[in-house]
Design a protein around this motif. Structure first.
Motif, PDB file in Angstrom:
ATOM      1  N   UNK A  85       0.841  -1.194   0.000  1.00  0.00           N
ATOM      2  CA  UNK A  85       0.000   0.000   0.000  1.00  0.00           C
ATOM      3  C   UNK A  85       0.877   1.245   0.000  1.00  0.00           C
ATOM      4  N   UNK A  86       0.527   2.194  -0.849  1.00  0.00           N
ATOM      5  CA  UNK A  86       1.265   3.452  -0.921  1.00  0.00           C
ATOM      6  C   UNK A  86       0.486   4.622  -0.315  1.00  0.00           C
ATOM      7  N   UNK A  87      -0.799   4.712  -0.625  1.00  0.00           N
ATOM      8  CA  UNK A  87      -1.637   5.788  -0.103  1.00  0.00           C
ATOM      9  C   UNK A  87      -2.959   5.203   0.376  1.00  0.00           C
ATOM     10  N   UNK A  88      -3.421   5.673   1.537  1.00  0.00           N
ATOM     11  CA  UNK A  88      -4.687   5.206   2.096  1.00  0.00           C
ATOM     12  C   UNK A  88      -5.448   6.419   2.596  1.00  0.00           C
ATOM     13  N   UNK A  89      -6.584   6.703   1.969  1.00  0.00           N
ATOM     14  CA  UNK A  89      -7.440   7.813   2.385  1.00  0.00           C
ATOM     15  C   UNK A  89      -8.860   7.283   2.504  1.00  0.00           C
ATOM     16  N   UNK A  90      -9.170   6.717   3.684  1.00  0.00           N
ATOM     17  CA  UNK A  90     -10.494   6.143   3.884  1.00  0.00           C
ATOM     18  C   UNK A  90     -11.549   7.244   3.952  1.00  0.00           C
ATOM     19  N   UNK A  91     -12.687   7.121   3.228  1.00  0.00           N
ATOM     20  CA  UNK A  91     -13.074   5.978   2.405  1.00  0.00           C
ATOM     21  C   UNK A  91     -12.967   6.242   0.917  1.00  0.00           C
ATOM     22  N   UNK A  92     -12.105   7.187   0.505  1.00  0.00           N
ATOM     23  CA  UNK A  92     -12.163   7.633  -0.876  1.00  0.00           C
ATOM     24  C   UNK A  92     -11.079   7.173  -1.825  1.00  0.00           C
ATOM     25  N   UNK A  93      -9.918   6.702  -1.302  1.00  0.00           N
ATOM     26  CA  UNK A  93      -8.806   6.475  -2.221  1.00  0.00           C
ATOM     27  C   UNK A  93      -7.857   5.425  -1.643  1.00  0.00           C
ATOM     28  N   UNK A  94      -7.358   4.578  -2.540  1.00  0.00           N
ATOM     29  CA  UNK A  94      -6.435   3.516  -2.146  1.00  0.00           C
ATOM     30  C   UNK A  94      -5.453   3.312  -3.297  1.00  0.00           C
ATOM     31  N   UNK A  95      -4.164   3.470  -3.005  1.00  0.00           N
ATOM     32  CA  UNK A  95      -3.130   3.303  -4.031  1.00  0.00           C
ATOM     33  C   UNK A  95      -2.170   2.212  -3.570  1.00  0.00           C
TER      34      UNK A  95
END
Length: 297
Positions: A85-95
């Motif tokens: 996982x590189x980026x985690x912005x719950x609940x809108x974005x997952x990289x």
């Protein structure tokens, strides 16, 4: 081509190296994010072809955290996906990065979950390291596989539901006196003040910036807690010292600032003895465990 129609997968190429896939599902983004990132959900819908199961689902959901999924047939065949996982912005974005077993190229996947008012548009952008790698994936049955996966997801979501904590009863002896404390001294917004008859009164107030409200009431059946019985309700603030000073000026008897392992607390109580905690979690303490027994005042 992207679409917001339920049950239809949008699939389009993006330049020479990318693929963009969209699907709208009948569930809110919070739930859709969870079913994509939790071992409690993934093995139930991300199943692959018929006859495959996911006996291994390992997820360390943090930037830099790894994940690993293993599918297996009864005959012992296995397929693995692993990545970071590189980026985690719950609940809108997952990289994340992603690599399949069998020599497939590593991709960089970006998932976005867009709120459509009770529905969610899932957009998956897959970036390949070369045009050859993308062409190989396109000829592998990728479109059909993703479409089948989304069908599994929709069937699984149909059996799920969400719950939101929106109202917490706070038992008080005198609704009017309590209303003055919560509205005038704490600055809670008065949403409703209803007197339906037979001596009943219902007052709903919401702390500034909160999605959860409190209920002050009298004469309601089923609410028989003694005044002052609720202890340790938490109000999360950005600057606990600033809020404490403001409350002191309004006449609230707020306690001293307590540092519990980097997390800051200030206790106070309403006139009936229901206790509250102001809580500040500085960014540097975000990974610190919160003590289980925090003094109420």
């Amino acid at each position: 081509m992207s679409t917001d129609t339920l049950g239809v997968t949008g699939f389009e190429l993006d330049g020479d190296l990318g693929v963009r896939v969209t699907r709208v599902v009948a569930a809110p983004p919070e739930l859709v994010f969870d079913v994509h990132t939790s071992p409690r959900h993934l093995p139930h819908w991300m199943l692959g072809p018929p006859g495959w199961t996911m006996p291994v689902c390992e997820i360390d959901l943090r930037p830099g955290g790894p994940f690993r999924y293993v599918w297996r047939t009864e005959a012992g065949e296995e397929l693995t996906i692993s990545g970071t996982f590189e980026e985690i912005e719950r609940p809108g974005r997952l990289v994340s990065t992603e690599a399949w077993s069998g020599g497939w190229a590593t991709t960089r996947n970006t998932l976005t979950f867009t709120d459509l008012g009770g529905r969610t548009r899932i957009t998956t952008h897959i970036a390949y390291p070369s045009a050859e790698a993308r062409d190989s994936a396109l000829h592998s049955g990728m479109r059909e596989g993703m479409d089948a996966g989304y069908a599994n997801l929709e069937a699984y979501l149909a059996g799920q539901f969400t719950m939101r904590l929106e109202l917490v009863p706070v038992p008080v002896a005198d609704v009017g006196a309590a209303l003055a404390f919560y509205a005038d001294k704490l600055g809670f917004h008065v949403d409703h003040d209803i007197q339906p008859g037979d001596g009943a009164r219902i007052v709903q107030l919401t702390p500034p910036g909160s999605a959860c409200s409190v209920l002050l009431s009298t004469g309601l059946p089923g609410l028989r807690q003694a005044p002052g019985a609720v202890q340790g309700l938490h109000l999360v603030v950005d600057d606990v010292r600033q809020v404490r000073e403001a409350l002191l000026k309004r006449g609230v008897e707020a306690g001293e600032v307590m540092d519990m392992g980097g997390i800051l607390y200030v206790g106070f109580a309403d006139p009936d003895g229901n206790s509250w905690m102001l809580q500040e979690i500085p960014p540097s303490a975000a990974t610190v465990s919160v003590p289980q027994d925090v003094p109420a005042t």
